[in-house]
Motif scaffolding. Structure first.
Motif, PDB file in Angstrom:
ATOM      1  N   ASP A 107      36.885  17.923   4.879  1.00 51.44           N
ATOM      2  CA  ASP A 107      35.675  17.354   5.473  1.00 51.44           C
ATOM      3  C   ASP A 107      35.993  16.287   6.515  1.00 51.44           C
ATOM      4  O   ASP A 107      35.144  15.969   7.345  1.00 51.44           O
ATOM      5  CB  ASP A 107      34.786  16.726   4.397  1.00 51.44           C
ATOM      6  CG  ASP A 107      34.132  17.756   3.502  1.00 51.44           C
ATOM      7  OD1 ASP A 107      34.069  18.933   3.899  1.00 51.44           O
ATOM      8  OD2 ASP A 107      33.675  17.383   2.413  1.00 51.44           O
ATOM      9  N   GLU A 108      37.189  15.730   6.447  1.00 51.81           N
ATOM     10  CA  GLU A 108      37.563  14.656   7.372  1.00 51.81           C
ATOM     11  C   GLU A 108      38.199  15.174   8.665  1.00 51.81           C
ATOM     12  O   GLU A 108      38.549  14.385   9.532  1.00 51.81           O
ATOM     13  CB  GLU A 108      38.530  13.680   6.687  1.00 51.81           C
ATOM     14  CG  GLU A 108      37.892  12.949   5.529  1.00 51.81           C
ATOM     15  CD  GLU A 108      38.879  12.096   4.764  1.00 51.81           C
ATOM     16  OE1 GLU A 108      38.653  10.874   4.698  1.00 51.81           O
ATOM     17  OE2 GLU A 108      39.880  12.653   4.262  1.00 51.81           O
ATOM     18  N   ILE A 109      38.330  16.484   8.792  1.00 52.30           N
ATOM     19  CA  ILE A 109      38.931  17.086   9.983  1.00 52.30           C
ATOM     20  C   ILE A 109      37.901  18.037  10.578  1.00 52.30           C
ATOM     21  O   ILE A 109      37.492  19.005   9.931  1.00 52.30           O
ATOM     22  CB  ILE A 109      40.218  17.850   9.637  1.00 52.30           C
ATOM     23  CG1 ILE A 109      41.208  16.940   8.926  1.00 52.30           C
ATOM     24  CG2 ILE A 109      40.841  18.440  10.890  1.00 52.30           C
ATOM     25  CD1 ILE A 109      42.398  17.675   8.344  1.00 52.30           C
ATOM     26  N   ARG A 110      37.483  17.766  11.809  1.00 52.50           N
ATOM     27  CA  ARG A 110      36.459  18.579  12.467  1.00 52.50           C
ATOM     28  C   ARG A 110      36.901  18.927  13.889  1.00 52.50           C
ATOM     29  O   ARG A 110      37.478  18.096  14.586  1.00 52.50           O
ATOM     30  CB  ARG A 110      35.134  17.827  12.561  1.00 52.50           C
ATOM     31  CG  ARG A 110      34.499  17.586  11.243  1.00 52.50           C
ATOM     32  CD  ARG A 110      33.788  18.844  10.779  1.00 52.50           C
ATOM     33  NE  ARG A 110      33.235  18.641   9.464  1.00 52.50           N
ATOM     34  CZ  ARG A 110      33.445  19.459   8.465  1.00 52.50           C
ATOM     35  NH1 ARG A 110      34.182  20.507   8.606  1.00 52.50           N
ATOM     36  NH2 ARG A 110      32.900  19.244   7.296  1.00 52.50           N
ATOM     37  N   LEU A 115      44.161  13.668   3.602  1.00 52.23           N
ATOM     38  CA  LEU A 115      42.869  14.005   4.200  1.00 52.23           C
ATOM     39  C   LEU A 115      42.176  15.104   3.399  1.00 52.23           C
ATOM     40  O   LEU A 115      42.825  15.977   2.832  1.00 52.23           O
ATOM     41  CB  LEU A 115      43.052  14.507   5.638  1.00 52.23           C
ATOM     42  CG  LEU A 115      43.567  13.507   6.661  1.00 52.23           C
ATOM     43  CD1 LEU A 115      43.922  14.234   7.949  1.00 52.23           C
ATOM     44  CD2 LEU A 115      42.518  12.438   6.919  1.00 52.23           C
ATOM     45  N   SER A 116      40.862  15.054   3.391  1.00 48.29           N
ATOM     46  CA  SER A 116      40.100  16.187   2.859  1.00 48.29           C
ATOM     47  C   SER A 116      39.712  17.055   4.053  1.00 48.29           C
ATOM     48  O   SER A 116      39.723  16.592   5.203  1.00 48.29           O
ATOM     49  CB  SER A 116      38.849  15.703   2.125  1.00 48.29           C
ATOM     50  OG  SER A 116      37.910  15.191   3.047  1.00 48.29           O
ATOM     51  N   THR A 118      38.750  10.625  17.431  1.00 47.69           N
ATOM     52  CA  THR A 118      38.769  11.888  18.154  1.00 47.69           C
ATOM     53  C   THR A 118      40.008  11.920  19.044  1.00 47.69           C
ATOM     54  O   THR A 118      40.250  10.985  19.811  1.00 47.69           O
ATOM     55  CB  THR A 118      37.496  12.051  19.012  1.00 47.69           C
ATOM     56  OG1 THR A 118      36.357  11.985  18.149  1.00 47.69           O
ATOM     57  CG2 THR A 118      37.494  13.382  19.745  1.00 47.69           C
ATOM     58  N   ASP A 136      49.744  10.663   5.159  1.00 49.96           N
ATOM     59  CA  ASP A 136      48.371  10.459   5.642  1.00 49.96           C
ATOM     60  C   ASP A 136      47.678  11.804   5.836  1.00 49.96           C
ATOM     61  O   ASP A 136      46.509  11.973   5.488  1.00 49.96           O
ATOM     62  CB  ASP A 136      48.363   9.705   6.983  1.00 49.96           C
ATOM     63  CG  ASP A 136      48.868   8.285   6.862  1.00 49.96           C
ATOM     64  OD1 ASP A 136      48.749   7.677   5.781  1.00 49.96           O
ATOM     65  OD2 ASP A 136      49.387   7.768   7.884  1.00 49.96           O
ATOM     66  N   ARG A 149      38.377  15.767  15.480  1.00 50.59           N
ATOM     67  CA  ARG A 149      37.993  14.469  14.936  1.00 50.59           C
ATOM     68  C   ARG A 149      38.610  14.357  13.552  1.00 50.59           C
ATOM     69  O   ARG A 149      38.349  15.181  12.675  1.00 50.59           O
ATOM     70  CB  ARG A 149      36.473  14.364  14.868  1.00 50.59           C
ATOM     71  CG  ARG A 149      35.973  13.014  14.480  1.00 50.59           C
ATOM     72  CD  ARG A 149      34.457  12.942  14.730  1.00 50.59           C
ATOM     73  NE  ARG A 149      33.950  11.629  14.512  1.00 50.59           N
ATOM     74  CZ  ARG A 149      34.042  10.622  15.376  1.00 50.59           C
ATOM     75  NH1 ARG A 149      34.626  10.805  16.525  1.00 50.59           N
ATOM     76  NH2 ARG A 149      33.558   9.440  15.082  1.00 50.59           N
ATOM     77  N   ILE A 150      39.433  13.332  13.390  1.00 48.93           N
ATOM     78  CA  ILE A 150      40.084  13.070  12.115  1.00 48.93           C
ATOM     79  C   ILE A 150      39.554  11.732  11.615  1.00 48.93           C
ATOM     80  O   ILE A 150      39.791  10.701  12.254  1.00 48.93           O
ATOM     81  CB  ILE A 150      41.614  13.055  12.266  1.00 48.93           C
ATOM     82  CG1 ILE A 150      42.074  14.417  12.798  1.00 48.93           C
ATOM     83  CG2 ILE A 150      42.288  12.715  10.953  1.00 48.93           C
ATOM     84  CD1 ILE A 150      43.496  14.456  13.258  1.00 48.93           C
ATOM     85  N   LYS A 151      38.827  11.788  10.526  1.00 53.81           N
ATOM     86  CA  LYS A 151      38.056  10.641  10.033  1.00 53.81           C
ATOM     87  C   LYS A 151      37.136  10.187  11.167  1.00 53.81           C
ATOM     88  O   LYS A 151      36.259  10.921  11.563  1.00 53.81           O
ATOM     89  CB  LYS A 151      38.956   9.546   9.503  1.00 53.81           C
ATOM     90  CG  LYS A 151      39.679   9.932   8.234  1.00 53.81           C
ATOM     91  CD  LYS A 151      40.382   8.755   7.622  1.00 53.81           C
ATOM     92  CE  LYS A 151      41.008   9.165   6.301  1.00 53.81           C
ATOM     93  NZ  LYS A 151      41.603   8.040   5.624  1.00 53.81           N
ATOM     94  N   ASP A 152      37.344   9.018  11.734  1.00 56.51           N
ATOM     95  CA  ASP A 152      36.479   8.517  12.812  1.00 56.51           C
ATOM     96  C   ASP A 152      37.191   8.480  14.150  1.00 56.51           C
ATOM     97  O   ASP A 152      36.727   7.811  15.081  1.00 56.51           O
ATOM     98  CB  ASP A 152      35.969   7.113  12.458  1.00 56.51           C
ATOM     99  CG  ASP A 152      35.042   7.130  11.257  1.00 56.51           C
ATOM    100  OD1 ASP A 152      34.335   8.139  11.088  1.00 56.51           O
ATOM    101  OD2 ASP A 152      35.030   6.148  10.489  1.00 56.51           O
TER     102      ASP A 152
END
Length: 133
Positions: free
Chosen positions: A75-78, A72-73, A9, A68, A4-7
């Motif tokens: 936290d924005e990559i899950r 990203l931080s 998937t 881009d 998941r990158i930002k919002d």
């Protein structure tokens, strides 16, 4: 594996699973050659997350740039864990598994290490009744 990158998937992509066109675009946008990208994308490397984010988003058809990815931080990559996903193995966990001690082995067999080493060099043991030095 999905990430998941930002919002958004998407299917997670790395250098081995990415489309060639996306690797070429990554080389073009970064100025890095494939060996440098491989090094940058290794687990624990500073650019691992941006490389995976770039390749994953591009592979899903998004107009995603290297800039881009760098913006990203962490936290924005899950990672999105799905049933059937294998657990991630850290690079330092890929070392050889622990070996049994030389004291014993299953079924009373001699440990493989002892057998291999004794085959290479003569034994210092003396058979019963042999003269001592």
């Amino acid at each position: 594996m999905k990430i998941r990158i930002k919002d958004v998937t998407v299917v997670g992509r790395n250098i081995d699973s990415a489309r060639i066109r996306d690797l070429v675009e990554l080389q073009t946008q970064t100025g890095m050659k494939l060996p440098e990208i491989r090094e940058a994308g290794k687990p624990g490397a500073l650019l691992t997350a941006p490389v995976i984010a770039f390749l994953s988003m591009r592979g899903a058809g998004h107009a995603f740039t290297w800039e881009d990815a760098l913006d990203l931080s962490l936290d924005e990559i899950r990672v999105v864990v799905e049933p059937g996903d294998r657990p991630a193995v850290q690079e330092d966990e890929q070392a050889d598994p622990p070996q049994p001690s030389g004291d014993s082995a299953p079924d009373g067999d001699a440990p493989a290490e002892a057998t291999a080493s004794s085959a290479r060099r003569p034994s210092k043991r003396r058979s019963p009744g042999s003269p001592s030095k």
